[in-house]
Design an enzyme around this catalytic site. Structure first.
Site, PDB file in Angstrom:
ATOM      1  N   ASN A 261      -5.052  13.803 -19.850  1.00  0.00           N
ATOM      2  CA  ASN A 261      -5.746  14.541 -20.898  1.00  0.00           C
ATOM      3  C   ASN A 261      -5.550  13.903 -22.266  1.00  0.00           C
ATOM      4  O   ASN A 261      -6.051  12.809 -22.533  1.00  0.00           O
ATOM      5  CB  ASN A 261      -5.256  16.004 -20.862  1.00  0.00           C
ATOM      6  CG  ASN A 261      -5.991  16.917 -21.797  1.00  0.00           C
ATOM      7  OD1 ASN A 261      -7.121  16.639 -22.173  1.00  0.00           O
ATOM      8  ND2 ASN A 261      -5.354  18.001 -22.201  1.00  0.00           N
TER       9      ASN A 261
ATOM     10  N   ASN B  50       0.012  18.609 -23.556  1.00  0.00           N
ATOM     11  CA  ASN B  50      -1.318  18.508 -24.143  1.00  0.00           C
ATOM     12  C   ASN B  50      -1.255  17.630 -25.389  1.00  0.00           C
ATOM     13  O   ASN B  50      -0.929  16.456 -25.303  1.00  0.00           O
ATOM     14  CB  ASN B  50      -1.838  19.918 -24.424  1.00  0.00           C
ATOM     15  CG  ASN B  50      -3.343  20.019 -24.350  1.00  0.00           C
ATOM     16  OD1 ASN B  50      -4.057  19.072 -24.666  1.00  0.00           O
ATOM     17  ND2 ASN B  50      -3.842  21.174 -23.953  1.00  0.00           N
TER      18      ASN B  50
ATOM     19  N   ASP C 182      -4.687  21.184 -10.352  1.00  0.00           N
ATOM     20  CA  ASP C 182      -6.149  21.070 -10.316  1.00  0.00           C
ATOM     21  C   ASP C 182      -6.766  22.262 -11.045  1.00  0.00           C
ATOM     22  O   ASP C 182      -7.312  23.180 -10.446  1.00  0.00           O
ATOM     23  CB  ASP C 182      -6.614  21.011  -8.862  1.00  0.00           C
ATOM     24  CG  ASP C 182      -8.082  20.627  -8.735  1.00  0.00           C
ATOM     25  OD1 ASP C 182      -8.735  20.406  -9.770  1.00  0.00           O
ATOM     26  OD2 ASP C 182      -8.570  20.548  -7.595  1.00  0.00           O
TER      27      ASP C 182
ATOM     28  N   ASP D 215      -2.720  23.593 -28.180  1.00  0.00           N
ATOM     29  CA  ASP D 215      -3.597  22.613 -27.533  1.00  0.00           C
ATOM     30  C   ASP D 215      -3.481  21.297 -28.315  1.00  0.00           C
ATOM     31  O   ASP D 215      -2.442  20.661 -28.314  1.00  0.00           O
ATOM     32  CB  ASP D 215      -5.023  23.162 -27.482  1.00  0.00           C
ATOM     33  CG  ASP D 215      -5.915  22.436 -26.496  1.00  0.00           C
ATOM     34  OD1 ASP D 215      -5.730  21.226 -26.290  1.00  0.00           O
ATOM     35  OD2 ASP D 215      -6.834  23.067 -25.947  1.00  0.00           O
TER      36      ASP D 215
END
Length: 300
Positions: free
Chosen positions: A99, A149, A117, A212
């Site tokens: 990511n 993240n 997943d 995030d």
């Protein structure tokens, strides 16, 4: 106080990897699979298409652009003349998507692996923070993180901070000269640590703040995109929330970056939602900018 926003670009699917570099904004439209730049006049240029979807971006010391190729768990390298090649391969180190990413001044790329997943509804599980050295060699830098993240590094280059989205916290590590991480510690825990649930969407609803994307300013305060509450908050080095910006229009907010000509432009990535974008909802994402008082850190 009244806050002014202006839109840099809209009509995307789901923007990630926001960065200011050499006088331009850069971003990845993750589910559109497009890496783009935006000049100060607001003109968009699409730089490359990534078939396996794309997320974090950064630059090597030679100014080559690195891009996370999400589904095949690799890093792509784009030279200044536009040639694209593989830079690093994490596929032997992680089973599921990778990511966000931060590339430090030594050319180390710090990349979060999702750990489960998420798109197909698997129960949340921990993942690893991965590292690719400037030469493309790869390793696991830290394990047991709840959806690692956004990543930032403090101005002195000695501390790495990662958002553990599903734990509702920021976790810090000390960076050694050789790039190894030690002294793992909680920088900020936002509310009680959540109890794992059978669904990622359900677990997110239990969080007081879901960190995030991250960006860091000159005072080593971290701006945190709160994926659970449609806002961006500023967190001090001792883990306190010192400022808050609500997403304009009450839109979901997933990433943020500081930059602009004087370093005080804060860009926010808005979209209808991660799960919506993953399921094919298109055109809801935008990048909007506002102003803050403290400029970006010099290493970002």
């Amino acid at each position: 106080m009244s806050r002014t926003f202006h839109t840099l670009v809209d009509g995307g699917d789901y923007f990630e990897g926001l960065r200011w570099h050499n006088g331009r904004w850069y971003a990845a439209d993750a589910f559109g699979g497009i890496v783009l730049s935006i000049d100060p006049e607001g003109r968009r240029t699409d730089l490359m298409k990534v078939d396996a979807l794309c997320s974090g971006i950064g630059w090597l010391p030679d100014d080559s652009l690195l891009v996370v190729s999400i589904k095949d768990r690799r890093l792509l390298r784009r030279t200044a003349d536009g040639e694209v090649s593989y830079h690093a391969d994490f596929s032997e180190l992680c089973e599921y998507w990778i990511n966000d990413m931060f590339v430090d001044t030594a050319g180390r790329a710090w990349v979060g692996s999702m750990g489960f997943d998420i798109v197909n509804g698997a129960a949340p599980a921990t993942g690893d923070l991965l590292c690719a050295e400037a030469d493309g060699s790869v390793r696991v830098a830290a394990s047991g993180l709840w959806f690692p993240n956004g990543v930032v590094v403090t101005g002195d280059g000695r501390t790495l901070i990662v958002a553990e989205t599903f734990a509702g916290r920021l976790t810090a590590f000390t960076i050694a000269a050789d790039g190894t991480l030690s002294d793992r510690r909680v920088l900020a825990q936002f509310g009680p640590e959540p109890v794992p649930t059978a669904s990622a969407a359900e677990m997110l609803t239990t969080l007081e703040l879901a960190p995030d994307g991250l960006t860091i300013d000159r005072e080593d305060h971290v701006w945190v995109a709160d994926a659970a509450n449609r806002r961006c908050v500023r967190v001090s080095p001792d883990g306190k929330v010192t400022d808050e910006i609500a997403a304009p229009g009450g839109t979901n907010l997933y990433s943020c970056a500081l930059g602009g000509a004087d370093g005080t432009e804060l860009v926010l990535a808005l979209a209808e939602g991660f799960f919506e974008a993953a399921q094919g909802v298109t055109g809801t994402a935008s990048l909007v900018a506002t102003r803050v008082d403290v400029p970006v850190a010099g290493n970002s």
